[in-house]
Design a protein around this motif. Structure first.
Motif, PDB file in Angstrom:
ATOM      1  N   LEU A  25      47.087  32.529  50.097  1.00 26.29           N
ATOM      2  CA  LEU A  25      45.923  33.426  50.081  1.00 26.29           C
ATOM      3  C   LEU A  25      45.384  33.658  48.676  1.00 26.29           C
ATOM      4  N   PRO A  26      46.200  34.067  47.693  1.00 21.52           N
ATOM      5  CA  PRO A  26      45.660  34.234  46.334  1.00 21.52           C
ATOM      6  C   PRO A  26      45.114  32.934  45.752  1.00 21.52           C
ATOM      7  N   ARG A  44      34.741  47.890  43.636  1.00 14.89           N
ATOM      8  CA  ARG A  44      34.595  47.264  44.941  1.00 14.89           C
ATOM      9  C   ARG A  44      35.540  46.066  45.037  1.00 14.89           C
ATOM     10  N   GLY A  45      35.972  45.770  46.248  1.00 13.79           N
ATOM     11  CA  GLY A  45      36.917  44.671  46.415  1.00 13.79           C
ATOM     12  C   GLY A  45      38.317  45.102  46.013  1.00 13.79           C
ATOM     13  N   GLY A  46      39.219  44.130  45.939  1.00 14.55           N
ATOM     14  CA  GLY A  46      40.596  44.432  45.593  1.00 14.55           C
ATOM     15  C   GLY A  46      40.754  44.837  44.141  1.00 14.55           C
ATOM     16  N   ALA A  47      41.864  45.507  43.872  1.00  5.66           N
ATOM     17  CA  ALA A  47      42.146  45.945  42.500  1.00  5.66           C
ATOM     18  C   ALA A  47      42.228  44.741  41.561  1.00  5.66           C
ATOM     19  N   PHE A  48      41.616  44.864  40.392  1.00  6.42           N
ATOM     20  CA  PHE A  48      41.652  43.874  39.307  1.00  6.42           C
ATOM     21  C   PHE A  48      40.794  42.633  39.570  1.00  6.42           C
ATOM     22  N   LEU A  49      40.233  42.471  40.759  1.00  4.76           N
ATOM     23  CA  LEU A  49      39.448  41.270  41.035  1.00  4.76           C
ATOM     24  C   LEU A  49      38.206  41.181  40.156  1.00  4.76           C
ATOM     25  N   SER A  50      37.658  42.334  39.790  1.00  6.46           N
ATOM     26  CA  SER A  50      36.453  42.316  38.970  1.00  6.46           C
ATOM     27  C   SER A  50      36.722  41.849  37.543  1.00  6.46           C
ATOM     28  N   ALA A  51      38.000  41.840  37.129  1.00  2.64           N
ATOM     29  CA  ALA A  51      38.329  41.506  35.744  1.00  2.64           C
ATOM     30  C   ALA A  51      38.945  40.122  35.579  1.00  2.64           C
ATOM     31  N   VAL A  52      39.299  39.463  36.691  1.00  2.00           N
ATOM     32  CA  VAL A  52      40.059  38.224  36.554  1.00  2.00           C
ATOM     33  C   VAL A  52      39.216  37.073  36.009  1.00  2.00           C
ATOM     34  N   LEU A  53      37.904  37.126  36.180  1.00  4.56           N
ATOM     35  CA  LEU A  53      37.073  36.040  35.662  1.00  4.56           C
ATOM     36  C   LEU A  53      37.141  35.943  34.144  1.00  4.56           C
ATOM     37  N   SER A  54      37.381  37.073  33.495  1.00  7.08           N
ATOM     38  CA  SER A  54      37.440  37.077  32.037  1.00  7.08           C
ATOM     39  C   SER A  54      38.849  36.890  31.500  1.00  7.08           C
ATOM     40  N   ASP A  55      39.867  37.041  32.358  1.00  5.02           N
ATOM     41  CA  ASP A  55      41.251  36.866  31.895  1.00  5.02           C
ATOM     42  C   ASP A  55      42.147  36.563  33.085  1.00  5.02           C
ATOM     43  N   GLY A  56      42.604  35.327  33.168  1.00  6.85           N
ATOM     44  CA  GLY A  56      43.444  34.918  34.289  1.00  6.85           C
ATOM     45  C   GLY A  56      44.807  35.563  34.313  1.00  6.85           C
ATOM     46  N   GLN A  57      45.216  36.168  33.195  1.00  4.24           N
ATOM     47  CA  GLN A  57      46.530  36.825  33.158  1.00  4.24           C
ATOM     48  C   GLN A  57      46.578  38.066  34.043  1.00  4.24           C
ATOM     49  N   ALA A  62      45.910  41.246  40.753  1.00  5.59           N
ATOM     50  CA  ALA A  62      44.913  41.140  41.813  1.00  5.59           C
ATOM     51  C   ALA A  62      45.501  40.501  43.061  1.00  5.59           C
ATOM     52  N   ALA A  63      46.356  39.496  42.877  1.00  5.58           N
ATOM     53  CA  ALA A  63      46.969  38.803  44.014  1.00  5.58           C
ATOM     54  C   ALA A  63      47.898  39.730  44.791  1.00  5.58           C
ATOM     55  N   LEU A  64      48.671  40.538  44.087  1.00  7.07           N
ATOM     56  CA  LEU A  64      49.564  41.478  44.754  1.00  7.07           C
ATOM     57  C   LEU A  64      48.772  42.503  45.548  1.00  7.07           C
ATOM     58  N   ALA A  65      47.641  42.935  45.006  1.00  4.96           N
ATOM     59  CA  ALA A  65      46.788  43.874  45.737  1.00  4.96           C
ATOM     60  C   ALA A  65      46.192  43.222  46.980  1.00  4.96           C
ATOM     61  N   LEU A  66      45.978  41.915  46.931  1.00  3.64           N
ATOM     62  CA  LEU A  66      45.415  41.202  48.084  1.00  3.64           C
ATOM     63  C   LEU A  66      46.407  41.092  49.237  1.00  3.64           C
ATOM     64  N   VAL A  67      47.669  40.768  48.921  1.00  2.76           N
ATOM     65  CA  VAL A  67      48.647  40.522  49.988  1.00  2.76           C
ATOM     66  C   VAL A  67      49.326  41.795  50.461  1.00  2.76           C
ATOM     67  N   LEU A  68      49.191  42.881  49.715  1.00  2.00           N
ATOM     68  CA  LEU A  68      49.932  44.098  50.034  1.00  2.00           C
ATOM     69  C   LEU A  68      49.544  44.750  51.357  1.00  2.00           C
ATOM     70  N   TRP A 230      51.975  53.042  48.167  1.00  2.00           N
ATOM     71  CA  TRP A 230      51.985  51.602  47.937  1.00  2.00           C
ATOM     72  C   TRP A 230      51.164  51.197  46.719  1.00  2.00           C
ATOM     73  N   LEU A 231      50.084  51.912  46.451  1.00  2.00           N
ATOM     74  CA  LEU A 231      49.199  51.539  45.347  1.00  2.00           C
ATOM     75  C   LEU A 231      49.515  52.289  44.049  1.00  2.00           C
ATOM     76  N   ALA A 232      50.619  53.012  44.021  1.00  2.00           N
ATOM     77  CA  ALA A 232      50.978  53.759  42.811  1.00  2.00           C
ATOM     78  C   ALA A 232      51.237  52.829  41.632  1.00  2.00           C
ATOM     79  N   TRP A 233      51.587  51.582  41.902  1.00  2.00           N
ATOM     80  CA  TRP A 233      51.888  50.620  40.825  1.00  2.00           C
ATOM     81  C   TRP A 233      50.686  50.355  39.926  1.00  2.00           C
ATOM     82  N   ILE A 234      49.493  50.618  40.429  1.00  2.00           N
ATOM     83  CA  ILE A 234      48.301  50.390  39.609  1.00  2.00           C
ATOM     84  C   ILE A 234      48.348  51.240  38.337  1.00  2.00           C
ATOM     85  N   ASP A 235      48.976  52.410  38.427  1.00  2.00           N
ATOM     86  CA  ASP A 235      49.074  53.278  37.249  1.00  2.00           C
ATOM     87  C   ASP A 235      49.941  52.676  36.153  1.00  2.00           C
TER      88      ASP A 235
END
Length: 275
Positions: A25-26, A44-57, A62-68, A230-235
């Motif tokens: 999926l990711p 909007r969308g999954g966490a961190f997805l808006s930033a991945v285009l500028s930094d793949g790290q 973002a992938a963990l937020a997608l499958v969670l 479940w989403l507390a890890w974002i902090d």
């Protein structure tokens, strides 16, 4: 006994299929983002997805937020629901217990096996998405200029080492959250001889918890819902990291694991095994 269960887990095709689908999926999302260069706007969308285009790290987060929300709980439900019920449906549970193996020891081995599955699932998604993210989006402009920094959710810059540490913390935290579902699955697995029924019981707990979260009437029990934290890890990706929600989440998940495993033990030790 634990070693035997771990080896048996690694020999099951469904386990490898679950891991493969989780990593797929990711990968598909990364390919779409890299091809279209159309990331969702911030908020909007999954966490961190808006930033991945500028930094793949940042793609592992973002992938963990997608499958969670869906895919990870389903795979854990399938594997944990099969723990005892699978043995019963195959007619091997009675022969397992004929050997000098206590029921508590068998349950503990099953729990350790499920824990290994959940940890490896989260870890494989993280490693795969990091490789895919870096290949698709690169290391970011700071890395190209020699800075190597990654912007945190607070706006401060994280070093690659700091990002790796926080990602590792996220892996451990999410593995613990999924182990809660694993313990619940083992409990349901002691109630039935059908692995599917046990897996559906786990998913029913997830759906019920998610449905209660936004209700004002459930405010008194919201903190104790398994999906609430479940989403507390974002902090962890803030600077400095905010640990209050994560600490509360750890306590709640450990409580669920103890209660669910205790209930599984209480039921299994008094169960008349005929299959």
């Amino acid at each position: 006994m634990i070693t035997t269960e771990l080896v048996l887990m690694l020999r099951k095709r469904r386990v490898w299929l679950c891991w493969a689908l989780l990593c797929l999926l990711p990968t598909v999302v990364a390919i779409l983002l890299a091809t279209t260069r159309l990331a969702p706007p911030p908020g909007r969308g999954g966490a961190f997805l808006s930033a991945v285009l500028s930094d793949g790290q940042l793609f592992p987060a973002a992938a963990l937020a997608l499958v969670l929300p869906v895919f990870l709980p389903i795979t854990v439900a399938i594997v944990s629901g099969d723990a005892i019920a699978g043995e019963a449906s195959a007619g091997t549970l009675r022969y397992l217990l004929v050997r000098p193996v206590g029921r508590l020891k068998l349950l503990t081995a099953k729990l350790v096996s499920v824990a290994a599955f959940t940890l490896l699932a989260v870890l494989l998604v993280t490693v795969t998405s990091y490789v895919v993210g870096v290949l698709a989006f690169g290391f970011g402009p700071d890395a190209e200029l020699g800075g190597g920094g990654i912007t945190s959710l607070s706006g401060a810059t994280l070093t690659p080492l700091q990002l790796a540490g926080r990602t590792a913390g996220t892996v451990g935290y999410l593995a613990l959250c999924m182990l809660t579902l694993g313990a619940v699955g083992i409990f349901f697995s002691t109630l039935t001889d059908s692995p599917l029924a046990a897996a559906l019981g786990v998913l029913a707990v997830v759906v019920t918890s998610a449905a209660l979260q936004p209700l004002d009437a459930a405010e008194a029990v919201r903190t104790f819902l398994p999906t609430q934290h479940w989403l507390a890890w974002i902090d962890l990706f803030r600077d400095p990291p905010l640990l209050d929600a994560v600490s509360t989440g750890v306590e709640v998940q450990l409580g669920w694991i103890l209660v669910a495993f205790g209930a599984a033990w209480a039921n299994f030790t008094t169960k008349d095994v005929t299959s």
